[in-house]
Write an enzyme that holds these catalytic residues in place. Structure first.
Site, PDB file in Angstrom:
ATOM      1  N   ASP A 153       1.458   2.770   3.473  1.00  0.00           N
ATOM      2  CA  ASP A 153       0.585   3.932   3.282  1.00  0.00           C
ATOM      3  C   ASP A 153       1.400   5.226   3.277  1.00  0.00           C
ATOM      4  OD1 ASP A 153      -1.747   5.326   2.763  1.00  0.00           O
ATOM      5  OD2 ASP A 153      -2.358   5.435   4.850  1.00  0.00           O
ATOM      6  N   HIS A 187       0.857  -1.200   0.000  1.00  0.00           N
ATOM      7  CA  HIS A 187       0.000   0.000   0.000  1.00  0.00           C
ATOM      8  C   HIS A 187       0.888   1.243   0.000  1.00  0.00           C
ATOM      9  CE1 HIS A 187      -3.826   2.175   1.539  1.00  0.00           C
ATOM     10  NE2 HIS A 187      -2.930   3.112   1.222  1.00  0.00           N
ATOM     11  N   HIS A 230     -10.524   1.095   1.981  1.00  0.00           N
ATOM     12  CA  HIS A 230     -10.281   2.124   2.998  1.00  0.00           C
ATOM     13  C   HIS A 230     -11.466   2.033   3.946  1.00  0.00           C
ATOM     14  CE1 HIS A 230      -8.646   6.049   4.508  1.00  0.00           C
ATOM     15  NE2 HIS A 230      -9.826   5.992   5.086  1.00  0.00           N
ATOM     16  N   HIS A 256       1.404   5.423  -1.783  1.00  0.00           N
ATOM     17  CA  HIS A 256       1.007   6.540  -2.651  1.00  0.00           C
ATOM     18  C   HIS A 256       2.274   7.134  -3.256  1.00  0.00           C
ATOM     19  CE1 HIS A 256      -3.109   6.634  -0.991  1.00  0.00           C
ATOM     20  NE2 HIS A 256      -2.495   6.192   0.099  1.00  0.00           N
ATOM     21  N   LYS A 270      -9.400  -0.511  -5.700  1.00  0.00           N
ATOM     22  CA  LYS A 270      -9.382   0.196  -4.421  1.00  0.00           C
ATOM     23  C   LYS A 270     -10.731   0.877  -4.180  1.00  0.00           C
ATOM     24  CE  LYS A 270      -7.889   1.968  -0.595  1.00  0.00           C
ATOM     25  NZ  LYS A 270      -6.810   2.888  -0.310  1.00  0.00           N
ATOM     26  N   HIS A 280      -4.527  -0.503   5.988  1.00  0.00           N
ATOM     27  CA  HIS A 280      -4.019   0.315   7.104  1.00  0.00           C
ATOM     28  C   HIS A 280      -4.910   0.257   8.344  1.00  0.00           C
ATOM     29  CE1 HIS A 280      -6.789   2.998   5.084  1.00  0.00           C
ATOM     30  NE2 HIS A 280      -5.922   3.417   4.205  1.00  0.00           N
TER      31      HIS A 280
HETATM   32  C1  NCD Z   1      -3.693   9.164   1.881  1.00  0.00           C
HETATM   33  C2  NCD Z   1      -3.277  10.156   0.818  1.00  0.00           C
HETATM   34  O1  NCD Z   1      -2.711  11.199   1.158  1.00  0.00           O
HETATM   35  O2  NCD Z   1      -3.474   9.881  -0.379  1.00  0.00           O
HETATM   36  N1  NCD Z   1      -3.710   9.820   3.148  1.00  0.00           N
HETATM   37  C3  NCD Z   1      -3.635   9.233   4.370  1.00  0.00           C
HETATM   38  O3  NCD Z   1      -3.781   9.938   5.371  1.00  0.00           O
HETATM   39  N2  NCD Z   1      -3.395   7.950   4.501  1.00  0.00           N
HETATM   40  C4  NCD Z   1      -4.996   8.544   1.526  1.00  0.00           C
HETATM   41  C5  NCD Z   1      -5.341   7.343   2.355  1.00  0.00           C
HETATM   42  O4  NCD Z   1      -4.737   6.278   2.234  1.00  0.00           O
HETATM   43  O5  NCD Z   1      -6.263   7.453   3.184  1.00  0.00           O
HETATM   44 ZN    ZN Z   2      -3.366   5.085   1.584  1.00  0.00          ZN
END
Ligand code: NCD
Ligand code: ZN
Length: 348
Positions: free
Chosen positions: A250, A16, A139, A18, A102, A177
């Site tokens: 995450d 996971h 999520h 970003h 997702k 998460h």
């Molecule tokens: C994530 C993001 O910034 O894209 N933010 C977070 O607080 N984890 C999105 C997510 O996974 O909820």
């Molecule tokens: Zn995330």
């Protein structure tokens, strides 16, 4: 028992992450590729990744950002919307472009405005995914403003996740998460078709850390960190070796000015020291021998992929987490635990 000064494990994956796009992607991709062989890349770009073409284009950007020599494999995901096209998603999975779908409840987190407003809108897609064995990544937070932010995950289990797992009895799901003891217990009770990722930061901080001596916007993420008891339940799950629990950072980069603001955005950027943070936590818990299962074996087994053949070594050596990552854009991105000393380091 004396702990060793070096451990060698199969190369881990991040289930996971970003990575964003553009200048931020260029700045952060190498940090994930440094330690992990594969990563499940979240599709919450603006606009989101909803088609095969979107995913192919984004995957090219990631490969270019990582560089030709790296052996890193981005695993792409499709962002689920009310209007999702089941045929497109099925074709993306069959062609090896999409690894998973997702689900963001609309309004739950960063770039989730295009997410699902009502589960009944996506039942056709979920049925198709169940038939072909395609994982749904969730999520897991309700968006009902009446529900306290610290209760949104536990309420999601009752209101949405549990009914969904009953309705789609063969659907493979990852509860992403997780942050609560309720989630840990629920995952255990469901057996192998439900997995869960656990972040490094949720193993390290509880909700008090967000307010230590003042407000700490860089520790604000969603789902929000809970009480200490929940952190300890996550730690126990992660270090148990049980197959349902696996590594997902995450890591969610945001420019400093967007975090340190009157209304700062959610996300913790842990990629610069992610694997070392987990090693630190597992060492503190006396469970370094369980790191390989959590980081390198359980995730691939859930996704039906082979574990990586090569290995990485971590050595006991003090080093400082880089404070920030510079981008070609306007603002830098501050690392989780910026400048703090860790006692485990990834060997070259
Ligand atoms: C994530 C993001 O910034 O894209 N933010 C977070 O607080 N984890 C999105 C997510 O996974 O909820
Ligand atoms: Zn995330």
């Amino acid at each position: 028992m004396e702990t060793p000064d070096k451990i060698t494990i199969r190369r881990p994956d991040d289930w996971h992450v970003h990575l964003r796009d553009g200048a931020v992607l260029e700045a952060v991709a190498g940090h994930t590729a440094r330690a992990f062989a594969r990563a499940i890349v979240m599709p919450n770009l603006a606009p989101p990744v909803t088609t095969i073409d979107d995913a192919l284009r984004y995957r090219d950007h990631i490969r270019a950002a990582v560089g030709d020599n790296a052996t890193f494999t981005p695993l792409m995901t499709c962002y689920l919307t009310d209007e999702a096209d089941a045929d497109e998603i099925r074709r993306g999975f069959d062609e090896g472009v999409f690894s998973a779908v997702k689900l963001y409840p609309a309004g739950a987190t960063t770039n989730s405005a295009m997410g699902v407003t009502d589960m009944s809108r996506v039942s056709g897609v979920l049925e198709m995914m169940q038939d072909i064995g395609m994982p749904l990544l969730v999520h897991g937070e309700v968006t009902d403003p009446e529900i306290d932010i610290f209760d949104r995950e536990a309420v999601y289990i009752e209101r949405v996740l549990s009914p969904m797992l009953s309705d789609f009895a063969a659907l493979k799901v990852v509860f992403e998460h997780i942050t609560t003891s309720q989630a840990v217990a629920f995952v255990r009770a469901q057996g192998p078709r439900l997995g869960a990722t656990i972040t490094a930061h949720h193993l390290l901080i509880d909700r008090n850390d967000m307010f230590k001596g003042g407000i700490r916007p860089h520790l604000y993420c969603l789902p929000i960190a809970k009480r200490k008891g929940h952190r300890l339940a996550l730690l126990e799950a992660a270090t148990s070796g049980e197959e349902s629990f696996f590594l997902g950072t995450d890591s969610a980069p945001h420019a400093i000015n967007l975090k340190e603001a009157a209304c700062g955005c959610a996300g913790v950027f842990s990629a610069p020291a992610a694997l070392e943070l987990y090693a630190h936590v597992f060492d503190q818990a006396g469970a370094l021998d369980k790191l390989e299962a959590f980081a390198s074996l359980n995730g691939p087994a859930f996704y039906g992929l082979p574990a990586n053949e090569d290995t990485v070594s971590l050595v006991r050596e003090d080093w400082q987490i880089p404070v920030a990552v510079h981008t070609a854009g306007d603002a830098d991105i501050l690392s989780f635990m910026a400048g703090e000393t860790l006692s485990w380091k990834l060997a070259d």
